[in-house]
Scaffold this motif. Structure first.
Motif, PDB file in Angstrom:
ATOM      1  N   LEU A  42       1.647   1.357  14.136  1.00  0.00           N
ATOM      2  CA  LEU A  42       1.712   2.597  14.908  1.00  0.00           C
ATOM      3  C   LEU A  42       1.385   3.841  14.098  1.00  0.00           C
ATOM      4  O   LEU A  42       0.949   4.838  14.642  1.00  0.00           O
ATOM      5  N   ALA A  43       1.601   3.785  12.802  1.00  0.00           N
ATOM      6  CA  ALA A  43       1.428   4.972  11.964  1.00  0.00           C
ATOM      7  C   ALA A  43       0.840   4.577  10.617  1.00  0.00           C
ATOM      8  O   ALA A  43       0.815   3.407  10.247  1.00  0.00           O
ATOM      9  N   ARG A  44       0.356   5.560   9.901  1.00  0.00           N
ATOM     10  CA  ARG A  44      -0.046   5.355   8.510  1.00  0.00           C
ATOM     11  C   ARG A  44       1.209   5.478   7.669  1.00  0.00           C
ATOM     12  O   ARG A  44       1.791   6.553   7.553  1.00  0.00           O
ATOM     13  N   VAL A  45       1.636   4.357   7.097  1.00  0.00           N
ATOM     14  CA  VAL A  45       2.930   4.295   6.423  1.00  0.00           C
ATOM     15  C   VAL A  45       2.724   4.115   4.925  1.00  0.00           C
ATOM     16  O   VAL A  45       1.892   3.303   4.490  1.00  0.00           O
ATOM     17  N   GLU A  46       3.489   4.865   4.153  1.00  0.00           N
ATOM     18  CA  GLU A  46       3.507   4.675   2.709  1.00  0.00           C
ATOM     19  C   GLU A  46       4.943   4.689   2.214  1.00  0.00           C
ATOM     20  O   GLU A  46       5.808   5.347   2.801  1.00  0.00           O
ATOM     21  N   VAL A  47       5.188   3.923   1.158  1.00  0.00           N
ATOM     22  CA  VAL A  47       6.500   3.876   0.519  1.00  0.00           C
ATOM     23  C   VAL A  47       6.310   4.386  -0.899  1.00  0.00           C
ATOM     24  O   VAL A  47       5.549   3.809  -1.685  1.00  0.00           O
ATOM     25  N   ILE A  48       7.011   5.474  -1.231  1.00  0.00           N
ATOM     26  CA  ILE A  48       6.850   6.137  -2.516  1.00  0.00           C
ATOM     27  C   ILE A  48       8.085   5.868  -3.361  1.00  0.00           C
ATOM     28  O   ILE A  48       9.212   6.129  -2.930  1.00  0.00           O
ATOM     29  N   GLN A  49       7.892   5.366  -4.580  1.00  0.00           N
ATOM     30  CA  GLN A  49       9.000   4.983  -5.437  1.00  0.00           C
ATOM     31  C   GLN A  49       8.904   5.694  -6.781  1.00  0.00           C
ATOM     32  O   GLN A  49       7.816   5.785  -7.362  1.00  0.00           O
ATOM     33  N   HIS A  50      10.053   6.165  -7.271  1.00  0.00           N
ATOM     34  CA  HIS A  50      10.073   6.940  -8.512  1.00  0.00           C
ATOM     35  C   HIS A  50       9.657   6.101  -9.709  1.00  0.00           C
ATOM     36  O   HIS A  50       9.127   6.635 -10.690  1.00  0.00           O
ATOM     37  N   CYS A  51       9.886   4.777  -9.654  1.00  0.00           N
ATOM     38  CA  CYS A  51       9.656   3.931 -10.821  1.00  0.00           C
ATOM     39  C   CYS A  51       8.374   3.115 -10.712  1.00  0.00           C
ATOM     40  O   CYS A  51       8.159   2.200 -11.520  1.00  0.00           O
ATOM     41  N   ARG A  52       7.529   3.427  -9.770  1.00  0.00           N
ATOM     42  CA  ARG A  52       6.306   2.641  -9.584  1.00  0.00           C
ATOM     43  C   ARG A  52       5.130   3.319 -10.276  1.00  0.00           C
ATOM     44  O   ARG A  52       4.933   4.525 -10.156  1.00  0.00           O
ATOM     45  N   SER A  53       4.317   2.513 -10.980  1.00  0.00           N
ATOM     46  CA  SER A  53       3.159   3.067 -11.686  1.00  0.00           C
ATOM     47  C   SER A  53       1.836   2.700 -11.030  1.00  0.00           C
ATOM     48  O   SER A  53       0.840   3.383 -11.245  1.00  0.00           O
ATOM     49  N   ASP A  54       1.815   1.620 -10.236  1.00  0.00           N
ATOM     50  CA  ASP A  54       0.569   1.210  -9.598  1.00  0.00           C
ATOM     51  C   ASP A  54       0.632   1.467  -8.099  1.00  0.00           C
ATOM     52  O   ASP A  54       1.665   1.847  -7.560  1.00  0.00           O
ATOM     53  N   THR A  55      -0.502   1.295  -7.441  1.00  0.00           N
ATOM     54  CA  THR A  55      -0.593   1.438  -5.988  1.00  0.00           C
ATOM     55  C   THR A  55      -1.117   0.133  -5.407  1.00  0.00           C
ATOM     56  O   THR A  55      -2.070  -0.443  -5.938  1.00  0.00           O
ATOM     57  N   ILE A  56      -0.470  -0.320  -4.335  1.00  0.00           N
ATOM     58  CA  ILE A  56      -0.893  -1.555  -3.687  1.00  0.00           C
ATOM     59  C   ILE A  56      -0.842  -1.372  -2.185  1.00  0.00           C
ATOM     60  O   ILE A  56       0.019  -0.652  -1.666  1.00  0.00           O
ATOM     61  N   MET A  57      -1.788  -1.992  -1.492  1.00  0.00           N
ATOM     62  CA  MET A  57      -1.833  -1.946  -0.034  1.00  0.00           C
ATOM     63  C   MET A  57      -1.473  -3.326   0.499  1.00  0.00           C
ATOM     64  O   MET A  57      -2.040  -4.337   0.080  1.00  0.00           O
ATOM     65  N   SER A  58      -0.512  -3.385   1.413  1.00  0.00           N
ATOM     66  CA  SER A  58      -0.117  -4.659   1.991  1.00  0.00           C
ATOM     67  C   SER A  58      -1.137  -5.100   3.035  1.00  0.00           C
ATOM     68  O   SER A  58      -1.962  -4.297   3.493  1.00  0.00           O
ATOM     69  N   PRO A  59      -1.117  -6.369   3.454  1.00  0.00           N
ATOM     70  CA  PRO A  59      -2.043  -6.826   4.495  1.00  0.00           C
ATOM     71  C   PRO A  59      -1.918  -6.048   5.794  1.00  0.00           C
ATOM     72  O   PRO A  59      -2.883  -5.971   6.565  1.00  0.00           O
ATOM     73  N   ARG A  60      -0.755  -5.468   6.058  1.00  0.00           N
ATOM     74  CA  ARG A  60      -0.567  -4.655   7.264  1.00  0.00           C
ATOM     75  C   ARG A  60      -0.858  -3.182   7.000  1.00  0.00           C
ATOM     76  O   ARG A  60      -0.546  -2.320   7.804  1.00  0.00           O
ATOM     77  N   HIS A  61      -1.446  -2.883   5.828  1.00  0.00           N
ATOM     78  CA  HIS A  61      -1.921  -1.543   5.469  1.00  0.00           C
ATOM     79  C   HIS A  61      -0.788  -0.548   5.213  1.00  0.00           C
ATOM     80  O   HIS A  61      -0.934   0.647   5.494  1.00  0.00           O
ATOM     81  N   VAL A  62       0.307  -1.026   4.680  1.00  0.00           N
ATOM     82  CA  VAL A  62       1.331  -0.134   4.144  1.00  0.00           C
ATOM     83  C   VAL A  62       1.009   0.101   2.674  1.00  0.00           C
ATOM     84  O   VAL A  62       0.789  -0.841   1.916  1.00  0.00           O
ATOM     85  N   ARG A  63       0.981   1.365   2.277  1.00  0.00           N
ATOM     86  CA  ARG A  63       0.676   1.710   0.887  1.00  0.00           C
ATOM     87  C   ARG A  63       1.982   1.888   0.108  1.00  0.00           C
ATOM     88  O   ARG A  63       2.854   2.671   0.507  1.00  0.00           O
ATOM     89  N   TYR A  64       2.111   1.165  -0.995  1.00  0.00           N
ATOM     90  CA  TYR A  64       3.252   1.297  -1.903  1.00  0.00           C
ATOM     91  C   TYR A  64       2.742   1.964  -3.173  1.00  0.00           C
ATOM     92  O   TYR A  64       1.830   1.446  -3.830  1.00  0.00           O
ATOM     93  N   ARG A  65       3.303   3.116  -3.520  1.00  0.00           N
ATOM     94  CA  ARG A  65       2.769   3.870  -4.654  1.00  0.00           C
ATOM     95  C   ARG A  65       3.873   4.635  -5.364  1.00  0.00           C
ATOM     96  O   ARG A  65       4.999   4.760  -4.880  1.00  0.00           O
ATOM     97  N   GLY A  66       3.526   5.165  -6.546  1.00  0.00           N
ATOM     98  CA  GLY A  66       4.408   6.068  -7.260  1.00  0.00           C
ATOM     99  C   GLY A  66       4.194   7.491  -6.779  1.00  0.00           C
ATOM    100  O   GLY A  66       3.282   7.782  -5.999  1.00  0.00           O
ATOM    101  N   ARG A  67       5.003   8.398  -7.259  1.00  0.00           N
ATOM    102  CA  ARG A  67       4.896   9.787  -6.824  1.00  0.00           C
ATOM    103  C   ARG A  67       3.741  10.495  -7.510  1.00  0.00           C
ATOM    104  O   ARG A  67       3.288  10.106  -8.590  1.00  0.00           O
ATOM    105  N   ILE A  68       3.276  11.549  -6.899  1.00  0.00           N
ATOM    106  CA  ILE A  68       2.229  12.393  -7.467  1.00  0.00           C
ATOM    107  C   ILE A  68       2.841  13.280  -8.552  1.00  0.00           C
ATOM    108  O   ILE A  68       3.853  13.953  -8.320  1.00  0.00           O
ATOM    109  N   GLY A  69       2.245  13.311  -9.719  1.00  0.00           N
ATOM    110  CA  GLY A  69       2.740  14.166 -10.788  1.00  0.00           C
ATOM    111  C   GLY A  69       4.025  13.649 -11.408  1.00  0.00           C
ATOM    112  O   GLY A  69       4.478  12.532 -11.162  1.00  0.00           O
TER     113      GLY A  69
END
Length: 359
Positions: A42-69
């Protein structure tokens, strides 16, 4: 299609959709992944985590990434989104509102409020934000902590999503009891009760595992097996085989009680005291909660269950990830303030949601 960001500033380690089947995982992180994946249709979803260094896209197009800056302020001011869901942190909620005056902000609490949160309800008003509690008990306790005599329109109850990774159709071991929570959730008292019960039923074995945030307890006692940190499939296999989840403790209250919901979804009952946290809301089926957890009562109940008279328990449909996602979207679209974020009727959009497959 609008943007939803889920912000986790406290997770002990990075996680994503793969973690549901490969890693030990706590209840909060499991709930975040299941909700994000269910909302992805239904939406463009991302999960932002303080301890994450890489970015990955799930098969359902959820983006898991670290924070900007290097700071959350950079993240909050750098990307425009329609909805920001903040995990647990009132401080991040306030920071986000100061940097982004237009987005909907939702504080998704998984913990009880403490003295540090004395002004939280005022802050919800100040920042035009809402708080999601994971059970009615959780909401009531939050209002009591804030000395709120009436229900606040700023709080909403939405249960956590629940998904199991085992068919549940296995032979149960009548002698296996399972404790599968973090050690701080009353384990010491559970072990005391087990020692008392085992004097009467020496065949019993208490199998202990935890999400891996705290060290495994050093318990070198007869009848106790420490399994360590298990992935969700491994944990659910243990649940499916156990006589019950053994949880006779009164020192820790559950805001939701994920392991209880998972166990019942697998057909496994939970042995726990009544009136402690939200378990009574979560368990599917009666006969699992006791008004006393002294050794005599526990022995009587366990002997009954070992003889084949365990209660009939069931999976709760309202905890299905799709059902929970629809609840969230209804809240997001139909705001109490009258402001509605939508491009076409919600009924039509909600019908586009599909259940995320078993990971």
């Amino acid at each position: 299609m609008f943007r939803i960001s889920i912000v986790d500033g406290f997770c002990p380690r990075a996680y994503d959709h793969r973690s549901l089947t490969t890693d030990p995982m706590g209840g909060t992180e499991s709930a975040v992944v299941l909700l994000a994946e269910a909302l992805a249709g239904l939406a463009r979803v991302e999960v932002i985590q303080h301890c994450r260094s890489d970015t990955i896209m799930s098969p359902r197009h959820v983006r898991y990434r670290g924070r900007i800056g290097d700071t959350w302020r950079s993240e909050a001011s750098g990307v425009r989104r329609d909805v920001t869901i903040i995990i647990n942190s009132p401080k991040l909620m306030g920071l986000w509102r100061r940097q982004d005056v237009r987005c909907q902000i939702i504080l998704w609490r998984h913990n009880f409020l403490s003295n540090r949160h004395r002004t939280l309800f005022d802050e919800l008003d100040e920042f035009d934000a809402r708080m999601v509690c994971v059970s009615r008990y959780h909401q009531f306790d939050s209002q009591c902590a804030q000395r709120q005599c009436r229900s606040s329109k700023r709080t909403v109850v939405i249960p956590n999503p629940v998904q199991v990774h085992h068919r549940g159709r296995v032979s149960r071991n009548r002698n296996h009891l399972l404790f599968c929570s973090s050690p701080h959730k009353g384990l010491e008292q559970v072990v005391e009760r087990f020692d008392e019960v085992r004097r009467e039923i020496p065949e019993l074995q208490l199998r202990i595992c935890n999400p891996g945030y705290l060290s495994d307890p050093e318990l070198k006692k007869s009848g106790i097996v420490v399994l360590g940190s298990l992935s969700r499939p491994q944990l659910h296999a243990e649940m499916a085989r156990a006589l019950c989840v053994f949880y006779p403790q009164t020192r820790f209250r559950e805001t939701f009680g994920l392991v209880g919901a998972e166990a019942n979804a697998l057909g496994t009952p939970v042995l726990a005291p009544a009136g402690i946290g939200a378990l009574s809301e979560v368990l599917g089926g009666s006969g699992q909660l006791l008004y006393s957890i002294n050794a005599t009562v526990l022995v009587q109940q366990l002997e009954k269950w070992r003889s084949g008279q365990s209660p009939s328990v069931f999976k709760r449909a309202e905890f299905e990830p799709l059902a929970v996602a629809k609840h969230w979207m209804a809240m997001i679209y139909r705001r109490d303030t009258g402001k509605i974020v939508r491009s076409r009727p919600i009924e039509e959009r909600l019908n586009t949601l599909t259940e995320p497959g078993q990971a």
